[in-house]
Design an enzyme around this catalytic site. Sequence first.
Site, PDB file in Angstrom:
ATOM      1  NE  ARG A 170      -3.280   0.204   3.058  1.00  0.00           N
ATOM      2  CZ  ARG A 170      -4.509   0.619   2.747  1.00  0.00           C
ATOM      3  NH1 ARG A 170      -5.266  -0.130   1.977  1.00  0.00           N
ATOM      4  NH2 ARG A 170      -4.979   1.759   3.206  1.00  0.00           N
ATOM      5  NE  ARG A 174       5.653   8.715  -4.816  1.00  0.00           N
ATOM      6  CZ  ARG A 174       4.906   9.168  -3.831  1.00  0.00           C
ATOM      7  NH1 ARG A 174       5.449   9.915  -2.871  1.00  0.00           N
ATOM      8  NH2 ARG A 174       3.625   8.914  -3.805  1.00  0.00           N
ATOM      9  NE  ARG A 247      -4.582  -5.745  15.404  1.00  0.00           N
ATOM     10  CZ  ARG A 247      -4.118  -6.113  16.583  1.00  0.00           C
ATOM     11  NH1 ARG A 247      -4.451  -7.292  17.105  1.00  0.00           N
ATOM     12  NH2 ARG A 247      -3.335  -5.307  17.260  1.00  0.00           N
ATOM     13  NE  ARG A 278      -3.153   5.903  11.916  1.00  0.00           N
ATOM     14  CZ  ARG A 278      -3.477   5.366  10.746  1.00  0.00           C
ATOM     15  NH1 ARG A 278      -2.667   5.464   9.713  1.00  0.00           N
ATOM     16  NH2 ARG A 278      -4.628   4.740  10.567  1.00  0.00           N
ATOM     17  CD  GLU A 304      -5.439   6.045  14.417  1.00  0.00           C
ATOM     18  OE1 GLU A 304      -5.139   4.943  13.905  1.00  0.00           O
ATOM     19  OE2 GLU A 304      -5.840   7.019  13.750  1.00  0.00           O
ATOM     20  CE1 TYR A 352      -6.521  -1.045   5.189  1.00  0.00           C
ATOM     21  CE2 TYR A 352      -4.700  -2.596   5.079  1.00  0.00           C
ATOM     22  CZ  TYR A 352      -5.199  -1.372   5.449  1.00  0.00           C
ATOM     23  OH  TYR A 352      -4.369  -0.462   6.079  1.00  0.00           O
ATOM     24  CG  ASP A 354      -7.488   2.641   0.275  1.00  0.00           C
ATOM     25  OD1 ASP A 354      -7.351   2.453   1.491  1.00  0.00           O
ATOM     26  OD2 ASP A 354      -6.546   2.577  -0.542  1.00  0.00           O
TER      27      ASP A 354
HETATM   28  N1  UDP Z   1       3.304   0.964   7.723  1.00  0.00           N
HETATM   29  C1  UDP Z   1       4.529   0.942   8.376  1.00  0.00           C
HETATM   30  N2  UDP Z   1       5.025   2.092   8.913  1.00  0.00           N
HETATM   31  C2  UDP Z   1       4.374   3.262   8.832  1.00  0.00           C
HETATM   32  C3  UDP Z   1       3.127   3.298   8.147  1.00  0.00           C
HETATM   33  C4  UDP Z   1       2.626   2.134   7.627  1.00  0.00           C
HETATM   34  O1  UDP Z   1       5.132  -0.105   8.487  1.00  0.00           O
HETATM   35  O2  UDP Z   1       4.886   4.261   9.347  1.00  0.00           O
HETATM   36  C5  UDP Z   1       2.786  -0.293   7.173  1.00  0.00           C
HETATM   37  C6  UDP Z   1       1.922  -1.043   8.186  1.00  0.00           C
HETATM   38  O3  UDP Z   1       2.108  -2.424   7.987  1.00  0.00           O
HETATM   39  C7  UDP Z   1       0.535  -0.643   7.777  1.00  0.00           C
HETATM   40  C8  UDP Z   1       0.664  -0.606   6.264  1.00  0.00           C
HETATM   41  O4  UDP Z   1       1.972  -0.071   6.054  1.00  0.00           O
HETATM   42  O5  UDP Z   1      -0.435  -1.567   8.199  1.00  0.00           O
HETATM   43  C9  UDP Z   1      -0.367   0.195   5.533  1.00  0.00           C
HETATM   44  O6  UDP Z   1      -0.364   1.515   6.021  1.00  0.00           O
HETATM   45  P1  UDP Z   1      -1.549   2.528   5.735  1.00  0.00           P
HETATM   46  O7  UDP Z   1      -1.080   3.875   6.075  1.00  0.00           O
HETATM   47  O8  UDP Z   1      -2.063   2.273   4.368  1.00  0.00           O
HETATM   48  O9  UDP Z   1      -2.617   2.031   6.820  1.00  0.00           O
HETATM   49  P2  UDP Z   1      -4.022   2.664   7.247  1.00  0.00           P
HETATM   50  O10 UDP Z   1      -3.920   4.151   7.090  1.00  0.00           O
HETATM   51  O11 UDP Z   1      -5.057   1.999   6.375  1.00  0.00           O
HETATM   52  O12 UDP Z   1      -4.131   2.260   8.685  1.00  0.00           O
END
Ligand code: UDP
Length: 370
Positions: A170, A174, A247, A278, A304, A352, A354
């Site tokens: 996801r 870059r 989850r 976060r 969270e 999952y 979006d």
């Molecule tokens: N992820 C990570 N570090 C970060 C942010 C995301 O390892 O700082 C990984 C983690 O496994 C997460 C996945 O990337 O579940 C997808 O992140 P995304 O931001 O898409 O998750 P969401 O916002 O849907 O919770």
Amino acid sequence: MYDYLVVGAGLFGATFARQAMDAGKSVLVIDKRSHVGGNVYTEKQEGINVHVYGAHIFHTNNTKVWEYVNKFASFNRFTNSPVANYEGELYSLPFNMYTFNKMWGVVTPEEAEAKIAEQKAAAGITEPRNLEEQAISLVGVDIYEKLIKGYTEKQWGRPCTELPSFIIKRLPVRFTFDNNYFNALYQGIPIGGYTKMVENMLAGIDVKLNVDYLENKEKWNGMAKKVLYTGAIDAYFDYSLSPLQYRSVRFENEVLDKPNFQGNAAVNYTSSKVPYTRIIEHKWFEFGKDEEGNELPKTIITKEYSSEWQVGDEPYYPVNDEANGELLAKYKKLAESEDNIIFGGRLGEYKYYDMDQVIARALEVAAEVI
Ligand code: UDP
């Protein structure tokens, strides 16, 4: 007697209901919560639109979906660029040249690529079989250890070696200085909040709140010719084949008497030493201002905490691993034998998704069935 009963007033339900209504059908939307919007629901506190069930940033490459949502809201120019905090060290996300420079001191894309190739080779990974191997082959061991492992294991409550690799895909990698978290052509936050957008989608449609469909399915089913159900698929069948795994998230909100806590909408805490994944500072989704353009004196933050879902909790993320995939296939068989019920959305399809994918799928389903 309605043509359609829509169970759940989130994005899937609201999109389907709008399409049905516009096609001249009669629709009743019900939701067990006291508000519409599902998990995109926002609530105004201290002049700030708070994302009550977790932060939602609308992003899409789908022009049709973008044009569709713009019928119900105007979007601001917010671009998601989260910061990762690993034990006090700050890194840019998604993984890009700023991240590589901070991690290794490399300056050019070639140097960064060489560093990753070297770490990948040392780890001996050719065909990644799980999230850990996928992550190391994408960004190397250092970034995996500092920015991925701790966050992912907190988020999913499982070791990275037991998680499917698609989750990490996801995130873009870059070799440019682009901090935009998403590879999306269109992005933003609906001005005035998501709740207003969903209310606009549901304009003119009968909505009943605070009613639990699953407590009296027969009664509700008797009110319409066809039902669209967007709740959890396993809950629909009373978990008869055992529950799927999800989850859940606990949100801890604080109103702070200062204008700026962290200078960004999202800061990810990627170390396993910090209990939350976060912190969201909601005002930055709208540049720290109210709708009249006034600076806001206070701020609201949300920590969270991710946890394993138990029956009775709010499900947020499906755990799309192999075991759950097999169980889902069995629930889907049951779903197919239900007359006149369509299952849709993140919970109804255990996917999952979006937000844009939810809307795209709802438009597709609506076009097929209405
Ligand atoms: N992820 C990570 N570090 C970060 C942010 C995301 O390892 O700082 C990984 C983690 O496994 C997460 C996945 O990337 O579940 C997808 O992140 P995304 O931001 O898409 O998750 P969401 O916002 O849907 O919770």
